[in-house]
Motif scaffolding. Structure first.
Motif, PDB file in Angstrom:
ATOM      1  N   ASN A 134      -9.481 -14.308  -1.135  1.00 51.05           N
ATOM      2  CA  ASN A 134     -10.551 -14.274   0.061  1.00 51.05           C
ATOM      3  C   ASN A 134     -10.141 -13.779   1.285  1.00 51.05           C
ATOM      4  N   PRO A 135     -10.963 -12.721   1.644  1.00 47.32           N
ATOM      5  CA  PRO A 135     -10.380 -12.041   2.853  1.00 47.32           C
ATOM      6  C   PRO A 135     -10.432 -12.987   3.981  1.00 47.32           C
ATOM      7  N   THR A 136      -9.637 -13.011   5.064  1.00 45.73           N
ATOM      8  CA  THR A 136      -9.688 -13.674   6.193  1.00 45.73           C
ATOM      9  C   THR A 136     -10.871 -13.411   7.256  1.00 45.73           C
ATOM     10  N   SER A 137     -11.029 -12.088   7.284  1.00 45.75           N
ATOM     11  CA  SER A 137     -12.401 -11.523   7.741  1.00 45.75           C
ATOM     12  C   SER A 137     -12.563 -10.072   7.288  1.00 45.75           C
ATOM     13  N   GLY A 138     -13.972  -9.725   7.358  1.00 44.92           N
ATOM     14  CA  GLY A 138     -14.158  -8.475   6.950  1.00 44.92           C
ATOM     15  C   GLY A 138     -15.171  -8.543   5.750  1.00 44.92           C
ATOM     16  N   GLN A 139     -15.670  -7.344   5.263  1.00 45.75           N
ATOM     17  CA  GLN A 139     -16.567  -7.301   4.176  1.00 45.75           C
ATOM     18  C   GLN A 139     -16.127  -6.501   3.137  1.00 45.75           C
ATOM     19  N   ILE A 140     -16.587  -6.762   1.600  1.00 44.72           N
ATOM     20  CA  ILE A 140     -16.088  -6.020   0.508  1.00 44.72           C
ATOM     21  C   ILE A 140     -17.555  -5.947   0.080  1.00 44.72           C
ATOM     22  N   ILE A 141     -18.245  -4.761   0.091  1.00 46.53           N
ATOM     23  CA  ILE A 141     -19.639  -4.382  -0.479  1.00 46.53           C
ATOM     24  C   ILE A 141     -19.475  -3.664  -1.633  1.00 46.53           C
ATOM     25  N   TYR A 142     -20.167  -4.163  -2.904  1.00 45.51           N
ATOM     26  CA  TYR A 142     -20.226  -3.548  -3.937  1.00 45.51           C
ATOM     27  C   TYR A 142     -21.550  -3.046  -4.239  1.00 45.51           C
ATOM     28  N   LYS A 143     -21.887  -1.769  -4.286  1.00 49.77           N
ATOM     29  CA  LYS A 143     -23.052  -1.093  -4.542  1.00 49.77           C
ATOM     30  C   LYS A 143     -24.119  -1.834  -3.675  1.00 49.77           C
ATOM     31  N   GLY A 144     -24.029  -2.188  -2.301  1.00 52.85           N
ATOM     32  CA  GLY A 144     -24.741  -2.423  -1.323  1.00 52.85           C
ATOM     33  C   GLY A 144     -24.885  -4.045  -1.205  1.00 52.85           C
TER      34      GLY A 144
END
Length: 254
Positions: free
Chosen positions: A66-76
């Motif tokens: 799990n990221p501490t912060s930030g975003q992982i975006i998969y196909k929107g």
């Protein structure tokens, strides 16, 4: 091979990473604000010194970490958003680990068919048919009823790759897939990965195999101390490194 390395300019963005930070211990960041995009059909190879954050970055892509912060975006779709259907989204991202992670008490065939049947993506008959075709493709059709303990390291890793393919993923993530193998077994695993690349599979690969990065990669990322320090085509990154840190790294591994 050069044609296979071409990615269409208007290719769809499958994964977008925004301002990714990750720490395991308070005040010690492993990843320090990484931003990147992975396009459909790309083969992105991550290289860099041990401890630089490559495997952590890869595992954050499908939220095994799990990221501490930030975003992982998969196909929107934001995987880090509350309520995201991670099981559904992870089904589209095949993952191959350094140490195989096969179920020791399952036969090879059961290892391959278990997940798609359990998740009701395929009937048992459909899953078995696909598994047998994939085993034939990697030259292991005679191992369908064998157990992992009866296989060599190279065979286990080839099974791990085709097991991931049984989920019909759009992206394959490889975390140092050859580093636990004896040298004579590395080639048989890389050959399977090269074949996947030639078939157009989108791949993100953490590896120390610089020859593979040169031959198969469409883009190479250099991660150092948790930062995406440099990225370029294999030809440019290996032939014309921009930073002294990358030059020093390449002088030790090439």
């Amino acid at each position: 091979m050069n044609e296979a390395k071409t990615v269409p300019q208007d290719s769809e963005v499958l994964i977008e990473v925004k301002d990714l930070y990750k720490s395991f211990v308070k005040d010690k960041m492993i990843l320090k604000g990484i931003n990147c995009q992975i396009q459909k059909g790309e083969r992105v190879v991550m290289v860099g010194p041990s401890g630089g954050g490559k495997s952590t970055f890869l595992r954050c892509m499908n939220l095994l970490e799990n990221p501490t912060s930030g975003q992982i975006i998969y196909k929107g779709q934001d995987l880090t958003a509350k309520g995201a259907d991670l099981d559904h989204l992870r089904a589209h991202m095949g993952m191959v680990f350094q140490h195989f992670n096969l179920f020791p008490h399952f036969t090879v065939l059961k290892n391959m068919t278990f997940a798609p049947v359990q998740l009701k993506l395929k009937t048992p008959e459909e899953a078995e048919k696909q598994a047998r075709l994939l085993l034939e493709r990697v030259g292991l059709s005679d191992k369908a009823n064998a157990y992992p303990s009866q296989l060599s390291g190279g065979q286990k890793q080839r099974i791990a790759i085709v097991r991931a393919l049984c989920m019909d993923p759009e992206v394959m993530l490889f975390d140092e897939p050859t580093s636990a193998l004896d040298p004579e077994m590395v080639g048989e695993v890389l050959d399977v990965m090269k074949e996947l690349a030639n078939d157009g599979m989108t791949m993100v690969v953490v590896t120390h195999e610089m020859g593979f990065a040169r031959e198969v990669g469409t883009r190479v990322m250099f991660l150092d101390d948790g930062i995406l320090a440099e990225e370029n085509t294999p030809q440019e990154l290996f032939g014309n490194p921009q930073s002294q840190r990358l030059k020093t790294f390449l002088s030790k591994v090439l």
